[in-house]
Motif scaffolding. Structure first.
Motif, short mmCIF file in Angstrom:
data_model
loop_
_atom_site.label_atom_id
_atom_site.label_comp_id
_atom_site.label_asym_id
_atom_site.label_seq_id
_atom_site.Cartn_x
_atom_site.Cartn_y
_atom_site.Cartn_z
N VAL A 135 1.00 -1.07 -0.07
CA VAL A 135 0.04 -0.03 -0.10
C VAL A 135 0.85 1.16 -0.07
N ALA A 136 0.52 2.04 -0.82
CA ALA A 136 1.39 3.46 -1.02
C ALA A 136 0.63 4.67 -0.99
N LEU A 137 1.35 5.60 -0.18
CA LEU A 137 0.44 7.00 -0.07
C LEU A 137 1.51 8.09 -0.79
N VAL A 138 0.85 8.91 -1.79
CA VAL A 138 1.55 9.85 -2.39
C VAL A 138 0.94 10.98 -2.00
N VAL A 198 0.21 1.41 5.56
CA VAL A 198 0.78 1.99 4.53
C VAL A 198 2.36 1.43 4.57
N ALA A 199 2.95 1.00 3.31
CA ALA A 199 4.27 0.40 3.42
C ALA A 199 5.15 1.43 2.73
N ASP A 242 2.34 -1.13 -11.33
CA ASP A 242 3.24 -1.99 -10.64
C ASP A 242 2.48 -3.15 -9.70
N GLY A 243 1.16 -2.88 -9.58
CA GLY A 243 0.35 -3.75 -8.75
C GLY A 243 0.06 -3.15 -7.48
N TYR A 244 0.47 -1.88 -6.92
CA TYR A 244 0.28 -1.36 -5.56
C TYR A 244 -1.28 -1.00 -5.58
N TYR A 245 -1.77 -0.86 -4.29
CA TYR A 245 -2.86 -0.06 -3.93
C TYR A 245 -2.28 1.46 -3.33
N VAL A 246 -2.89 2.51 -3.95
CA VAL A 246 -2.14 3.57 -4.11
C VAL A 246 -3.50 4.68 -3.39
N ALA A 247 -3.04 5.36 -2.32
CA ALA A 247 -3.77 6.43 -1.97
C ALA A 247 -2.95 7.80 -2.14
N PHE A 248 -3.78 8.60 -2.41
CA PHE A 248 -3.00 10.14 -2.58
C PHE A 248 -3.78 11.23 -2.21
#
Length: 258
Positions: free
Chosen positions: A11-14, A87-88, A32-38
């Motif tokens: 899980v990514a946060l941008v 979040v990683a 790339d297959g991530y779950y992305v929050a922004f």
């Protein structure tokens, strides 16, 4: 050696993920297959970005939040956790760079204290707040990637940017190194990307005078793209970059100001 692959989706946060470099990073992470929050400063910008990402709607989540608002960010992180888990990966990309009103007058005389505080808050305090919010969970999980988006203006004598922007980006490099030293024993890397002249909303159209002038300083003879910055962020976010921490990586086409 076989690539290292994590068994569960990351899980990514941008921050600043609705336009320019931030949106390019969101797109690349989704690919790339991530779950992305922004987050972005306004809900309107978030909605516009989401409209372009509908094909990935199950893996993307955005909200209009100012990165200096700690309580709102904490609430957003909680909502991310409820959706997808911890979040990683954190990308601190949000930034602002006010333009000089009078090109003939010194920057310092045109920079109010209020403007100075606001720029430093967004560009430097925002990354500190989010790093501080997310570090405990990353430490508990024994894994994390923190990527700060700096600027060539924080590495050299700024030719275009104002003193508040240059100082905040230089400070971000210092924060990167300090956090890298603290968090390395816990499986967390902290690195900084330092873009030069990248075609984005922040730099304006390619035929703008300031961009045409910049070409004379760039050995590769062109401006960079947000996607080129996103590629570097993708590598630093991956498990393969586990031995890189505290680094600042220039993406400048070879430009180094005096």
């Amino acid at each position: 050696m076989e690539p290292i692959v994590r068994s569960n989706p990351c899980v990514a946060l941008v921050t600043g993920g609705a336009r320019g470099i931030g949106l390019a990073i969101v797109r690349r992470f989704l690919a790339d297959g991530y779950y992305v929050a922004f987050v972005a400063r306004t809900a309107k910008h978030v909605e516009q970005a989401l409209d372009t990402l509908r094909c990935s709607k199950e893996r993307v989540y955005g909200d209009g939040i100012d990165v200096t608002r700690q309580d709102e960010l904490a609430g957003f992180i909680g909502r991310i956790g409820a959706r997808w888990g911890d979040v990683a990966i954190l990308v601190n990309n949000a930034g602002m760079s006010p333009k000089r009103m009078d090109p003939e007058s010194p920057w310092l005389s045109q920079t109010s204290l209020e403007e100075w505080v606001r720029v430093v808050d967004v560009n430097l305090s925002g990354p500190f707040i989010l790093t501080r919010l997310l570090a405990p969970t990353m430490i508990a999980n024994g894994y994390g990637r923190i990527i700060n988006v700096g600027s060539l203006a924080g590495r050299t004598m700024p030719l275009i940017a104002g003193p508040h922007y240059a100082a905040s980006k230089a400070g971000l490099i210092g924060l990167t190194r300090a956090a890298a030293r603290d968090l390395a024993p816990h499986g967390i890397t902290v690195n900084c990307i330092s873009p030069g002249r990248i075609l984005s909303d922040l730099t304006g159209p390619s035929d703008a005078t300031v961009n045409r002038t910049a070409l004379n300083r760039i050995p590769v003879g062109r401006l960079g793209t947000p996607e080129e910055v996103a590629h570097v962020a993708a590598f630093l976010a991956s498990p393969l970059a586990g031995f890189i921490t505290g680094a600042t990586i220039d993406i400048t086409g070879g430009e180094f100001a005096a």
